[in-house]
Motif scaffolding. Structure first.
Motif, PDB file in Angstrom:
ATOM      1  N   ALA A  43       0.867  -1.192   0.000  1.00 25.16           N
ATOM      2  CA  ALA A  43       0.000   0.000   0.000  1.00 25.16           C
ATOM      3  C   ALA A  43       0.899   1.236   0.000  1.00 25.16           C
ATOM      4  CB  ALA A  43      -0.915  -0.003   1.223  1.00 25.16           C
ATOM      5  N   LYS A  45       0.220   4.243   0.159  1.00 20.12           N
ATOM      6  CA  LYS A  45      -0.194   5.264   1.128  1.00 20.12           C
ATOM      7  C   LYS A  45       0.746   5.312   2.331  1.00 20.12           C
ATOM      8  CE  LYS A  45      -3.569   4.520   3.974  1.00 20.12           C
ATOM      9  NZ  LYS A  45      -4.878   3.881   4.220  1.00 20.12           N
ATOM     10  N   TYR A  85      -7.730   1.740  -5.903  1.00 17.80           N
ATOM     11  CA  TYR A  85      -8.987   1.999  -5.190  1.00 17.80           C
ATOM     12  C   TYR A  85      -9.043   3.480  -4.881  1.00 17.80           C
ATOM     13  CZ  TYR A  85     -11.811   2.924  -1.054  1.00 17.80           C
ATOM     14  OH  TYR A  85     -12.704   3.479  -0.172  1.00 17.80           O
ATOM     15  N   ARG A 131     -15.319  -2.509  -2.925  1.00 14.44           N
ATOM     16  CA  ARG A 131     -14.935  -2.516  -1.508  1.00 14.44           C
ATOM     17  C   ARG A 131     -16.191  -2.567  -0.671  1.00 14.44           C
ATOM     18  NH1 ARG A 131     -10.940   1.537   1.915  1.00 14.44           N
ATOM     19  NH2 ARG A 131     -11.725   0.987   3.982  1.00 14.44           N
ATOM     20  N   HIS A 174     -11.169  -3.426   4.041  1.00 15.35           N
ATOM     21  CA  HIS A 174     -10.006  -2.903   4.773  1.00 15.35           C
ATOM     22  C   HIS A 174     -10.551  -2.393   6.083  1.00 15.35           C
ATOM     23  CE1 HIS A 174      -6.411  -0.703   5.882  1.00 15.35           C
ATOM     24  NE2 HIS A 174      -7.112   0.405   5.957  1.00 15.35           N
ATOM     25  N   GLY A 208      -7.284  -6.271   2.568  1.00 15.77           N
ATOM     26  CA  GLY A 208      -6.870  -4.925   2.941  1.00 15.77           C
ATOM     27  C   GLY A 208      -5.543  -4.877   3.673  1.00 15.77           C
ATOM     28  N   GLY A 209      -5.343  -3.785   4.402  1.00 15.21           N
ATOM     29  CA  GLY A 209      -4.099  -3.594   5.151  1.00 15.21           C
ATOM     30  C   GLY A 209      -4.373  -3.579   6.641  1.00 15.21           C
ATOM     31  N   GLY A 210      -3.420  -2.995   7.385  1.00 14.08           N
ATOM     32  CA  GLY A 210      -3.560  -2.923   8.833  1.00 14.08           C
ATOM     33  C   GLY A 210      -3.081  -4.158   9.557  1.00 14.08           C
ATOM     34  N   HIS A 211      -2.581  -5.148   8.802  1.00 14.28           N
ATOM     35  CA  HIS A 211      -2.011  -6.360   9.410  1.00 14.28           C
ATOM     36  C   HIS A 211      -0.588  -6.011   9.827  1.00 14.28           C
ATOM     37  CE1 HIS A 211      -5.252  -8.180   7.042  1.00 14.28           C
ATOM     38  NE2 HIS A 211      -4.770  -7.490   6.025  1.00 14.28           N
ATOM     39  N   GLU A 242      -2.788  -6.227   1.587  1.00 12.53           N
ATOM     40  CA  GLU A 242      -2.137  -5.012   1.087  1.00 12.53           C
ATOM     41  C   GLU A 242      -1.650  -4.124   2.229  1.00 12.53           C
ATOM     42  OE1 GLU A 242      -5.123  -3.403  -1.631  1.00 12.53           O
ATOM     43  OE2 GLU A 242      -6.239  -2.557   0.051  1.00 12.53           O
ATOM     44  N   PRO A 243      -0.645  -4.616   2.960  1.00 14.03           N
ATOM     45  CA  PRO A 243      -0.116  -3.816   4.062  1.00 14.03           C
ATOM     46  C   PRO A 243       0.736  -2.658   3.557  1.00 14.03           C
ATOM     47  CG  PRO A 243       1.226  -5.773   3.755  1.00 14.03           C
ATOM     48  CD  PRO A 243       0.066  -5.886   2.792  1.00 14.03           C
ATOM     49  N   GLY A 244       0.737  -1.577   4.301  1.00 19.06           N
ATOM     50  CA  GLY A 244       1.655  -0.471   4.038  1.00 19.06           C
ATOM     51  C   GLY A 244       2.638  -0.377   5.183  1.00 19.06           C
ATOM     52  N   GLU A 245       2.076  -0.104   6.355  1.00 14.91           N
ATOM     53  CA  GLU A 245       2.909   0.090   7.541  1.00 14.91           C
ATOM     54  C   GLU A 245       3.825  -1.099   7.819  1.00 14.91           C
ATOM     55  OE1 GLU A 245       1.113   2.025  10.771  1.00 14.91           O
ATOM     56  OE2 GLU A 245       2.299   1.042  12.293  1.00 14.91           O
ATOM     57  N   TYR A 340       4.455   6.186   6.916  1.00 15.64           N
ATOM     58  CA  TYR A 340       3.515   7.284   7.210  1.00 15.64           C
ATOM     59  C   TYR A 340       4.220   8.563   7.662  1.00 15.64           C
ATOM     60  CZ  TYR A 340      -0.376   4.131   6.496  1.00 15.64           C
ATOM     61  OH  TYR A 340      -1.271   3.274   5.924  1.00 15.64           O
TER      62      TYR A 340
HETATM   63  C1  PLP Z   1      -4.356   2.453   4.376  1.00 16.13           C
HETATM   64  C2  PLP Z   1      -4.809   1.311   3.555  1.00 16.13           C
HETATM   65  C3  PLP Z   1      -4.007   0.165   3.464  1.00 16.13           C
HETATM   66  C4  PLP Z   1      -2.708   0.004   4.204  1.00 16.13           C
HETATM   67  O1  PLP Z   1      -2.901   0.047   5.596  1.00 16.13           O
HETATM   68  P1  PLP Z   1      -1.678  -0.171   6.599  1.00 16.13           P
HETATM   69  O2  PLP Z   1      -2.294   0.129   7.923  1.00 16.13           O
HETATM   70  O3  PLP Z   1      -0.615   0.782   6.233  1.00 16.13           O
HETATM   71  O4  PLP Z   1      -1.241  -1.577   6.455  1.00 16.13           O
HETATM   72  C5  PLP Z   1      -4.461  -0.862   2.657  1.00 16.13           C
HETATM   73  N1  PLP Z   1      -5.633  -0.768   1.977  1.00 16.13           N
HETATM   74  C6  PLP Z   1      -6.429   0.326   2.048  1.00 16.13           C
HETATM   75  C7  PLP Z   1      -7.695   0.367   1.289  1.00 16.13           C
HETATM   76  C8  PLP Z   1      -6.035   1.402   2.839  1.00 16.13           C
HETATM   77  O5  PLP Z   1      -6.832   2.483   2.925  1.00 16.13           O
END
Ligand code: PLP
Length: 381
Positions: A43, A45, A85, A131, A174, A208-211, A242-245, A340
């Motif tokens: 991700a 973002k 997205y 979504r 997500h 999604g992300g947040g994992h 789709e993790p970012g962090e 971030y």
């Molecule tokens: C922010 C976001 C992510 C990534 O989230 P992380 O907390 O950084 O892993 C993935 N998918 C969507 C749709 C998001 O908005």
């Protein structure tokens, strides 16, 4: 374990991404992919340091983008899968997004109806997803809770439009933020309870992300089991994460210098960085960034409040203590400032953006980019 030699740093402030730590995270994700069969995409973002993308691309399947600019970066700098997205697409962006994306994710049935034919006529091979909002989340902070009350992010079951199911390749949700696998299990249960009847026949589901996959206490084993069980229940459907962090997690610091020490009831060190402009989540989340070699206020002999070099009174990083008194010119190392941060930072107050550097696996400091006056001027007119 960080190995940066800070004496090599030509100037501050600077974010330094440690290649070996980034690769360690990617290897954890590689294991999840190998053992669960899931595909992981980055991700943008949360982490978009594209000078590292050749390394990221060795492990992950591509990127997830939140609109035209991130999609362009994903295509230009990684050129693997591009999933795009946006809470709402715009007429002026949609054609180019369709051309450069492998997958487009609509946020509502209305957006699906508005753009489906147009997107398919431009790119007949594009996958199309919706979504959904599973209306279950244990996200710790409202600001980062996509399933909170009145959330605009994702379609609830009440607003779902069954007439589009036949045209969908996937469903996305997500719902997590910095969470462990138990939270995912709760979300999955809600997702399947609500949207289970629509899953079979799809090509994929995106979790999604947040994992927080790369955090030491994350239960990677159980994540693998949860994904395998989901795939087993649904005809071996493809699962995306789709993790970012978690990609940028603990991969390097933001290094600043002490510019002055003033007194007003306590010692206050003014740094050549800013919480507001360079470490925005420390104020937004909020959280206290760790500083290398420091303790809590009063824990060690010399306590300082750290303030940014802007005119915002609240531009404060927190109170930190040290064994020795600080001096002008000392380097202050804020830990874990790669995700971030530079994706969100600003030139507020005209303050210089921190440089971007990579500490390579070979132990070299590679200065990737330095910012200047033009970056401030060009955002204005
Ligand atoms: C922010 C976001 C992510 C990534 O989230 P992380 O907390 O950084 O892993 C993935 N998918 C969507 C749709 C998001 O908005």
């Amino acid at each position: 374990m960080s190995t940066i030699d800070f004496s090599l740093l030509p100037h501050t402030p600077c974010y330094i991404c440690e290649e070996a730590l980034l690769e360690k995270n990617l290897q954890v994700m590689e294991r999840v992919q190998r053992e669960s069969g899931a595909k992981i995409i980055l991700a943008l973002k949360g982490f978009a340091m594209w000078s590292t993308f050749p390394l990221v691309a060795k492990y992950l399947h591509g990127c997830t983008a939140s609109g035209l600019h991130e999609a362009k970066l994903a295509r230009e700098k990684m050129n693997k899968e591009v999933h795009t997205y946006s809470p709402a697409f715009k007429d002026e962006d949609i054609d180019e997004i369709a051309r450069i994306s492998d997958d487009i994710v609509f946020n509502s049935p209305a957006q699906f109806h508005r753009y489906y034919d147009r997107v398919k006529s431009i790119n007949p091979n594009i996958s199309v997803s919706l979504r959904v909002n599973p209306e279950y989340s244990s996200s710790p902070v409202d600001l980062y809770n996509p399933c909170g009350v009145y959330s605009r992010l994702g379609t609830t079951l009440a607003n779902f439009d069954e007439s589009i199911v036949g045209k969908l390749d996937g469903l996305n949700f997500h719902a997590l933020c910095e969470q462990n696998v138990d939270a995912l299990e709760g979300v999955l249960e809600a997702f399947e309870a609500k949207f289970g009847p629509f899953i079979d026949g799809l090509k994929y589901v995106n979790f999604g992300g947040g994992h927080h996959i790369t955090r030491v206490d994350y239960d990677v084993e159980r994540l693998i089991d949860v994904i395998r069980a989901f795939k087993a229940r649904h005809n071996d459907i493809t699962v995306y994460l789709e993790p970012g962090e978690a990609v940028g997690w603990q991969t390097g610091p933001l290094v600043a210098s002490v510019l002055d020490i003033v007194r007003n009831g306590m010692d206050i060190a003014i740094l050549d960085t800013s919480a507001e402009a360079h470490m925005p989540d420390t104020l937004a989340m909020p959280y206290r960034a760790m500083v290398r070699g420091s303790g809590e206020a009063g824990e060690k002999a010399h306590t300082y409040r750290f303030g940014g070099n802007t005119c915002l009174a609240g531009d404060i990083m927190g109170d930190y203590s040290f064994d020795e008194p600080l001096k002008v010119g000392d380097k202050i190392i804020f830990e874990d400032q790669i995700h971030y941060t530079f994706v969100k930072n600003t030139t507020f107050n005209g303050i210089k953006l921190p440089s971007l550097a990579i500490w390579t696996k070979e132990g070299e400091l590679k200065m990737v980019h330095a910012f200047g006056y033009e970056d401030y001027r060009n955002r204005l007119s």
